[in-house]
Design a protein around this motif. Structure first.
Motif, PDB file in Angstrom:
ATOM      1  N   VAL A 136       0.941  -1.164  -0.203  1.00 14.93           N
ATOM      2  CA  VAL A 136       0.149   0.051   0.045  1.00 14.93           C
ATOM      3  C   VAL A 136       0.836   1.231  -0.117  1.00 14.93           C
ATOM      4  N   SER A 137       2.015   1.217   1.008  1.00 14.05           N
ATOM      5  CA  SER A 137       2.934   2.261   0.888  1.00 14.05           C
ATOM      6  C   SER A 137       3.723   2.623  -0.445  1.00 14.05           C
ATOM      7  N   ASN A 138       3.954   1.599  -1.376  1.00 11.18           N
ATOM      8  CA  ASN A 138       4.440   1.867  -2.760  1.00 11.18           C
ATOM      9  C   ASN A 138       3.313   2.517  -3.681  1.00 11.18           C
ATOM     10  N   ILE A 139       2.085   2.049  -3.315  1.00 10.68           N
ATOM     11  CA  ILE A 139       1.182   2.311  -4.318  1.00 10.68           C
ATOM     12  C   ILE A 139       1.069   4.179  -4.010  1.00 10.68           C
ATOM     13  N   VAL A 140       0.805   4.286  -2.668  1.00 10.83           N
ATOM     14  CA  VAL A 140       0.518   5.723  -2.152  1.00 10.83           C
ATOM     15  C   VAL A 140       1.747   6.662  -2.588  1.00 10.83           C
TER      16      VAL A 140
END
Length: 305
Positions: free
Chosen positions: A264-268
């Motif tokens: 999720v952090s990479n997408i954000v």
């Protein structure tokens, strides 16, 4: 006879057109500034988003607050609130939004009030001077709100600081002395003191490693280990902080959640980077358009005069 006197209607039309161009140029300048602020906020968010995402999953990348299990005597737990990482980070983002909104609106209001004074009214005819004054107002308001934010948090931080602080060895800390007065077993004490060593400034790595090793051994040998009420996420972050990986089954059970948080952090991060790039491009385009209109109005004014 001047051109304005020979063609009064045309001169009036030109004046109206100039007024429209100036308003358009002002709007473009403000939109350009707004785009720059979006770019700056996106860049800040790129670095802060991982902590926010991890907190959403109940995780941190380092021990930040003391977690006391329910098996610790009430005499100890009354000294410390249980950590709520998501709430703390949401509060931080809430303050960030509040500071941005109040600083920008407050700066515009300050400029509007100052323009009513003759001294500032004359000088604010220059857009550059007006922008510098606005920027100073933003910095002053932001600094004041930041001071207020950390002043309100001082009590909680000071309480934890006094609880875990020691000069030479961990036995001098208030939390260690309180634990000595309880009937908590050695494993529970090791869990609390491992966090204490990691919260100490600077980190007491030797003490933390000793206590975490004791916890690892206890998890392997004590059948009732899970009954102590230790937080799996806290066990994981202690092992991650010291060894760079989860070492025990309970800590490893948190790894899927960590991997999900990282995804999720990479997408954000990608979304925020896209916003930053787009806002910077828009800002440059708006600035170039504003500069072009400003140059056009200046040439028209020179031709009229």
């Amino acid at each position: 006879m001047t051109a304005a006197k020979e063609h009064p209607v045309q001169a009036e039309d030109i004046s109206k057109g100039l007024a429209v161009l100036k308003r358009r140029q002002t709007k473009l300048s403000l939109m350009s500034i707004g785009s720059v602020l979006v770019f700056a906020a996106s860049c800040i968010a790129v670095f802060a988003q991982q902590d926010f995402v991890f907190s959403f999953f109940g995780l941190t990348q380092a021990v930040e607050q003391l977690h006391l299990p329910y098996t610790v005597d009430a005499m100890v737990t009354q000294y410390q609130n249980q950590p709520d990482y998501l709430f703390n980070l949401l509060a931080w983002f809430g303050w960030l939004i509040l500071k941005v909104v109040l600083s920008l609106i407050g700066a515009f209001m300050a400029i509007a009030i100052l323009k009513k004074m003759r001294f500032f009214y004359v000088r604010f005819q220059s857009f550059i001077l007006k922008f510098v004054a606005w920027l100073i107002a933003v910095i002053v308001l932001w600094s004041g709100l930041t001071y207020l934010q950390y002043d309100l948090r001082d009590d909680d931080h000071e309480e934890q600081y006094h609880l875990v602080h020691y000069e030479q060895h961990i036995g001098q800390s208030q939390i260690a002395q309180l634990l000595d007065e309880t009937e908590a077993n050695s494993t529970v004490k090791a869990y609390v003191l491992a966090q204490t060593a990691l919260l100490h400034e600077p980190i007491d790595k030797d003490a933390a490693t000793s206590y975490v090793a004791q916890l690892i051994q206890a998890e392997r040998t004590e059948k009732n280990f899970i009954e102590y009420g230790f937080k799996p996420e806290q066990l994981w972050v202690m092992q991650q902080q010291l060894y760079g990986q989860a070492m025990t089954p309970i800590a490893k059970s948190v790894v899927p959640k960590v991997q999900q948080a990282e995804q999720v952090s990479n997408i954000v991060r990608i979304v925020l980077l896209a916003i930053a790039v787009l806002s910077m491009i828009i800002s440059i385009v708006l600035y170039l358009l504003s500069s072009r209109i400003r140059g056009r109005t200046q040439r028209i004014e020179q031709n009229i005069h």
